[in-house]
Design an enzyme around this catalytic site. Sequence first.
Site, PDB file in Angstrom:
ATOM      1  N   SER A   1       0.850  -1.268   0.033  1.00  0.00           N
ATOM      2  CA  SER A   1      -0.030  -0.103   0.075  1.00  0.00           C
ATOM      3  C   SER A   1       0.759   1.300   0.053  1.00  0.00           C
ATOM      4  O   SER A   1       1.560   1.543   0.775  1.00  0.00           O
ATOM      5  CB  SER A   1      -0.964   0.018   1.276  1.00  0.00           C
ATOM      6  OG  SER A   1      -0.418  -0.035   2.406  1.00  0.00           O
TER       7      SER A   1
ATOM      8  N   GLN B   1       0.282   4.544   1.312  1.00  0.00           N
ATOM      9  CA  GLN B   1      -0.048   4.868   2.626  1.00  0.00           C
ATOM     10  C   GLN B   1       0.738   6.079   3.489  1.00  0.00           C
ATOM     11  O   GLN B   1       1.817   6.589   3.342  1.00  0.00           O
ATOM     12  CB  GLN B   1       0.056   3.663   3.586  1.00  0.00           C
ATOM     13  CG  GLN B   1       1.538   3.187   3.945  1.00  0.00           C
ATOM     14  CD  GLN B   1       1.411   1.895   4.802  1.00  0.00           C
ATOM     15  OE1 GLN B   1       1.822   1.850   6.026  1.00  0.00           O
ATOM     16  NE2 GLN B   1       1.044   0.646   4.320  1.00  0.00           N
TER      17      GLN B   1
ATOM     18  N   HIS C   1       0.393   7.660   7.777  1.00  0.00           N
ATOM     19  CA  HIS C   1      -0.140   7.608   9.033  1.00  0.00           C
ATOM     20  C   HIS C   1      -0.347   8.917   9.716  1.00  0.00           C
ATOM     21  O   HIS C   1       0.236   9.777   9.760  1.00  0.00           O
ATOM     22  CB  HIS C   1       0.802   6.721  10.106  1.00  0.00           C
ATOM     23  CG  HIS C   1       1.390   5.609   9.482  1.00  0.00           C
ATOM     24  ND1 HIS C   1       0.522   4.453   9.350  1.00  0.00           N
ATOM     25  CD2 HIS C   1       2.511   4.857   9.107  1.00  0.00           C
ATOM     26  CE1 HIS C   1       1.158   3.441   8.636  1.00  0.00           C
ATOM     27  NE2 HIS C   1       2.299   4.116   8.513  1.00  0.00           N
TER      28      HIS C   1
ATOM     29  N   LYS D   1       1.168   7.765  14.509  1.00  0.00           N
ATOM     30  CA  LYS D   1       2.096   6.587  14.411  1.00  0.00           C
ATOM     31  C   LYS D   1       3.244   6.899  13.350  1.00  0.00           C
ATOM     32  O   LYS D   1       3.464   6.286  12.314  1.00  0.00           O
ATOM     33  CB  LYS D   1       1.244   5.380  13.455  1.00  0.00           C
ATOM     34  CG  LYS D   1       1.728   4.247  13.415  1.00  0.00           C
ATOM     35  CD  LYS D   1       0.830   3.350  12.335  1.00  0.00           C
ATOM     36  CE  LYS D   1       1.537   1.913  12.259  1.00  0.00           C
ATOM     37  NZ  LYS D   1       1.058   1.086  11.353  1.00  0.00           N
TER      38      LYS D   1
ATOM     39  N   GLU E   1       7.089   6.073  12.566  1.00  0.00           N
ATOM     40  CA  GLU E   1       7.652   5.092  12.582  1.00  0.00           C
ATOM     41  C   GLU E   1       9.142   4.999  11.846  1.00  0.00           C
ATOM     42  O   GLU E   1       9.304   5.699  11.028  1.00  0.00           O
ATOM     43  CB  GLU E   1       6.825   3.811  11.904  1.00  0.00           C
ATOM     44  CG  GLU E   1       6.408   4.193  10.501  1.00  0.00           C
ATOM     45  CD  GLU E   1       5.421   3.078  10.005  1.00  0.00           C
ATOM     46  OE1 GLU E   1       4.762   2.351  10.649  1.00  0.00           O
ATOM     47  OE2 GLU E   1       5.156   2.950   8.723  1.00  0.00           O
TER      48      GLU E   1
ATOM     49  N   HIS F   1       4.178   6.711   2.046  1.00  0.00           N
ATOM     50  CA  HIS F   1       5.417   5.690   1.759  1.00  0.00           C
ATOM     51  C   HIS F   1       4.668   4.286   1.328  1.00  0.00           C
ATOM     52  O   HIS F   1       3.494   4.058   1.421  1.00  0.00           O
ATOM     53  CB  HIS F   1       6.193   5.664   3.164  1.00  0.00           C
ATOM     54  CG  HIS F   1       5.292   5.194   4.240  1.00  0.00           C
ATOM     55  ND1 HIS F   1       4.738   5.989   5.054  1.00  0.00           N
ATOM     56  CD2 HIS F   1       5.163   3.811   4.734  1.00  0.00           C
ATOM     57  CE1 HIS F   1       4.011   5.301   5.909  1.00  0.00           C
ATOM     58  NE2 HIS F   1       4.203   4.008   5.869  1.00  0.00           N
TER      59      HIS F   1
ATOM     60  N   ARG G   1      -4.798   4.579   3.399  1.00  0.00           N
ATOM     61  CA  ARG G   1      -4.134   3.834   2.344  1.00  0.00           C
ATOM     62  C   ARG G   1      -4.845   4.373   0.877  1.00  0.00           C
ATOM     63  O   ARG G   1      -6.125   4.946   1.124  1.00  0.00           O
ATOM     64  CB  ARG G   1      -4.642   2.282   2.020  1.00  0.00           C
ATOM     65  CG  ARG G   1      -4.160   1.518   3.228  1.00  0.00           C
ATOM     66  CD  ARG G   1      -4.464   0.262   3.192  1.00  0.00           C
ATOM     67  NE  ARG G   1      -3.907  -0.558   4.676  1.00  0.00           N
ATOM     68  CZ  ARG G   1      -4.504  -0.898   5.639  1.00  0.00           C
ATOM     69  NH1 ARG G   1      -5.522  -0.132   5.773  1.00  0.00           N
ATOM     70  NH2 ARG G   1      -3.899  -1.367   6.671  1.00  0.00           N
TER      71      ARG G   1
ATOM     72  N   LYS H   1      -7.286  -3.621   0.408  1.00  0.00           N
ATOM     73  CA  LYS H   1      -8.041  -3.071   1.493  1.00  0.00           C
ATOM     74  C   LYS H   1      -8.687  -1.777   1.253  1.00  0.00           C
ATOM     75  O   LYS H   1      -8.482  -1.044   0.048  1.00  0.00           O
ATOM     76  CB  LYS H   1      -6.987  -2.849   2.640  1.00  0.00           C
ATOM     77  CG  LYS H   1      -6.559  -4.230   3.276  1.00  0.00           C
ATOM     78  CD  LYS H   1      -5.534  -3.902   4.426  1.00  0.00           C
ATOM     79  CE  LYS H   1      -5.086  -5.313   5.010  1.00  0.00           C
ATOM     80  NZ  LYS H   1      -4.301  -5.079   6.266  1.00  0.00           N
TER      81      LYS H   1
END
Length: 343
Positions: free
Chosen positions: A102, A104, A106, A129, A131, A270, A289, A295
Amino acid sequence: MSAIRLSCAVNNYHWGKHGLASKAAQFAATNPDVTIDDEQTYAELWMGTHPNGPSMVYGTDTQLDDVISENASVALGASVSQRYNGNLPFLFKVLSIEKALSIQAHPDKQLAQQLHAMRPNDYKDGNHKPEMSIALTDFIALSGFRPLDEIAAFLDVYPEFSALVSGAAPEFRRAVAEGTDSERRSALKALFAELMMARDEDVRKQVEALVARVSEPSCNGTELDVSEAALVRRLNNDYPGDVGIFCVFMLNVLRLRAGDAFYMGPNDPHAYIYGDCIECMATSDNVVRAGLTPKQRDVQVLVDMLTYDYGAPSHKLMQPEHKSSVHALYNPPIDEFSVVRSS
């Protein structure tokens, strides 16, 4: 407090590597109660307290969260316990990627709280989120928007790309040539929005033409080939006709070796393409996403939330601080976690 052996949750998402080819499976197999199936995908191993995949104390039915709750100031340290209300502030994962996962981003805390309040079934918590990923093997990812002159050049080189963004492309070219930073960000947003919201039939038509053109025998590369042609073929094989294929022309391509790391802040686009990595993040499972996924896609949310920072791929990479001959510290610009590598 002594170390606690954990039994960790494993996810079998479709994009994972099969059997013991997966680092996630290899780590899971250290638990003698786990049997690895060579026909099954092993995408993620979770270590933490998130309710979507809580770790258990090995050999018991006790969750790690219960152990922490008994005496959080001892388990986490008094300052961490006080700051995060007795909760473990990070989630640690091993990821093993065979198929891309994906396009995506956050959300930051404010947006995460809004999404969780409005759609708790889709966004399970109200936390941000940020990361960091540390490669365990050769690793390929997309992260952050490319330098704008590169995107403009791809509009000239790939007519299939420019056909999908014909409305926004003229202003984007003008902004790249003579615009202010604010004008460039606005033009980048318009270009990305037009691409990601293109009609499915138009996308499929242009993907078909693009793949036909980059699939000549002279274009065949290796598994770790990160040329635009090779990535287009790989992503079309993973997700035929998907609009996310064109993100190769908009997002930086990172090729990492074991030990290399990069950081993804809130609202930062990313996608992981291939390889195995360690991933550490604030305790959340919120993902917005917009491509390369079966999804749910929240394209408008993703388009609106991004910062539209842009620049060379080198600014995405993190350099560890070598604390000794055997220890290296990966210290991202957030408070929830750092990671120490021991060799």
